[in-house]
Design a protein around this motif. Structure first.
Motif, PDB file in Angstrom:
ATOM      1  N   ALA A 119      -0.599   6.830  -6.833  1.00 38.59           N
ATOM      2  CA  ALA A 119      -1.559   7.173  -5.783  1.00 38.59           C
ATOM      3  C   ALA A 119      -1.271   6.392  -4.504  1.00 38.59           C
ATOM      4  O   ALA A 119      -1.335   6.943  -3.399  1.00 38.59           O
ATOM      5  CB  ALA A 119      -2.986   6.910  -6.261  1.00 38.59           C
ATOM      6  N   VAL A 120      -0.944   5.123  -4.653  1.00 43.06           N
ATOM      7  CA  VAL A 120      -0.599   4.304  -3.486  1.00 43.06           C
ATOM      8  C   VAL A 120       0.687   4.832  -2.847  1.00 43.06           C
ATOM      9  O   VAL A 120       0.767   5.000  -1.623  1.00 43.06           O
ATOM     10  CB  VAL A 120      -0.460   2.814  -3.879  1.00 43.06           C
ATOM     11  N   LYS A 172       1.951   7.803  -2.902  1.00 43.40           N
ATOM     12  CA  LYS A 172       1.750   9.108  -2.264  1.00 43.40           C
ATOM     13  C   LYS A 172       0.669   9.081  -1.184  1.00 43.40           C
ATOM     14  O   LYS A 172       0.349  10.105  -0.597  1.00 43.40           O
ATOM     15  CB  LYS A 172       1.395  10.163  -3.315  1.00 43.40           C
ATOM     16  N   LYS A 173       0.087   7.904  -0.957  1.00 38.94           N
ATOM     17  CA  LYS A 173      -0.986   7.744   0.037  1.00 38.94           C
ATOM     18  C   LYS A 173      -2.144   8.709  -0.232  1.00 38.94           C
ATOM     19  O   LYS A 173      -2.663   9.364   0.685  1.00 38.94           O
ATOM     20  CB  LYS A 173      -0.447   7.905   1.456  1.00 38.94           C
ATOM     21  N   ALA A 174      -2.519   8.790  -1.496  1.00 43.35           N
ATOM     22  CA  ALA A 174      -3.587   9.700  -1.902  1.00 43.35           C
ATOM     23  C   ALA A 174      -4.923   9.274  -1.307  1.00 43.35           C
ATOM     24  O   ALA A 174      -5.251   8.083  -1.257  1.00 43.35           O
ATOM     25  CB  ALA A 174      -3.694   9.747  -3.429  1.00 43.35           C
ATOM     26  N   ALA A 175      -5.681  10.250  -0.859  1.00 44.24           N
ATOM     27  CA  ALA A 175      -7.018   9.995  -0.330  1.00 44.24           C
ATOM     28  C   ALA A 175      -8.041   9.906  -1.449  1.00 44.24           C
ATOM     29  O   ALA A 175      -9.114   9.335  -1.272  1.00 44.24           O
ATOM     30  CB  ALA A 175      -7.412  11.104   0.638  1.00 44.24           C
ATOM     31  N   GLY A 224      -7.131   0.051  -4.000  1.00 47.03           N
ATOM     32  CA  GLY A 224      -7.603   0.530  -2.708  1.00 47.03           C
ATOM     33  C   GLY A 224      -7.651   2.038  -2.565  1.00 47.03           C
ATOM     34  O   GLY A 224      -7.783   2.553  -1.456  1.00 47.03           O
ATOM     35  N   VAL A 225      -7.545   2.758  -3.678  1.00 49.36           N
ATOM     36  CA  VAL A 225      -7.576   4.219  -3.646  1.00 49.36           C
ATOM     37  C   VAL A 225      -8.913   4.698  -4.214  1.00 49.36           C
ATOM     38  O   VAL A 225      -9.250   4.358  -5.349  1.00 49.36           O
ATOM     39  CB  VAL A 225      -6.417   4.824  -4.474  1.00 49.36           C
TER      40      VAL A 225
END
Length: 139
Positions: free
Chosen positions: A57-58, A60-63, A85-86
């Motif tokens: 997730a980090v 891929k910069k997942a929201a 932080g996700v």
């Protein structure tokens, strides 16, 4: 447009992916592992180990990470994502126990004075004891 990760591969996750796909705010949806019906359009099935979801997730910069099945919830996938932080949609590992373990949830209800039916917990090697308990007349 936002990147979203959906953890799971069942019908629930298929419905979540379909709903997310309809949003103009959502770009890529990674389904881990997904199923034959989730891949296509905005959605991509990926093979990511449960304990690697947060790092993925980090990367891929997942929201948002949406966790459907009970097992990854109990394993703490949402906790791991939040710690990285996700944002994650799903309960903490501790909160997921109420669904994952009927013995845990019944004991929790008793400790908290919540109304619940009587119960007994039996180990696998106590099948005869469990059958006798079930056959016992109630009154």
């Amino acid at each position: 447009m936002s990147t979203v990760i959906v953890v799971g591969g069942g019908g629930r996750e298929h419905a979540i992916v379909a709903a997310l796909s309809a949003s103009p705010s959502v770009g890529t949806i990674y389904c881990a592992p997904g199923n034959g019906g989730t891949a296509g359009g905005k959605a991509v099935n990926v093979d990511v180990a449960q304990d690697a979801i947060a790092a993925f997730a980090v990367e891929k910069k997942a929201a948002l990470v949406v966790v459907g099945p009970e097992a990854p919830l109990v394993a703490g996938v949402c906790d791991q994502c939040r710690a990285a932080g996700v944002p994650a949609f799903g309960p903490s590992a501790l909160a997921a126990e109420i669904e994952a373990s009927k013995a845990w949830s019944k004991a929790f209800m008793i400790r908290r004075g919540l109304a619940t039916a009587r119960f007994e917990v039996f180990r696998r090697d106590e099948a005869a004891k469990a059958r006798a308990h079930v056959a016992r007349p109630r009154g």
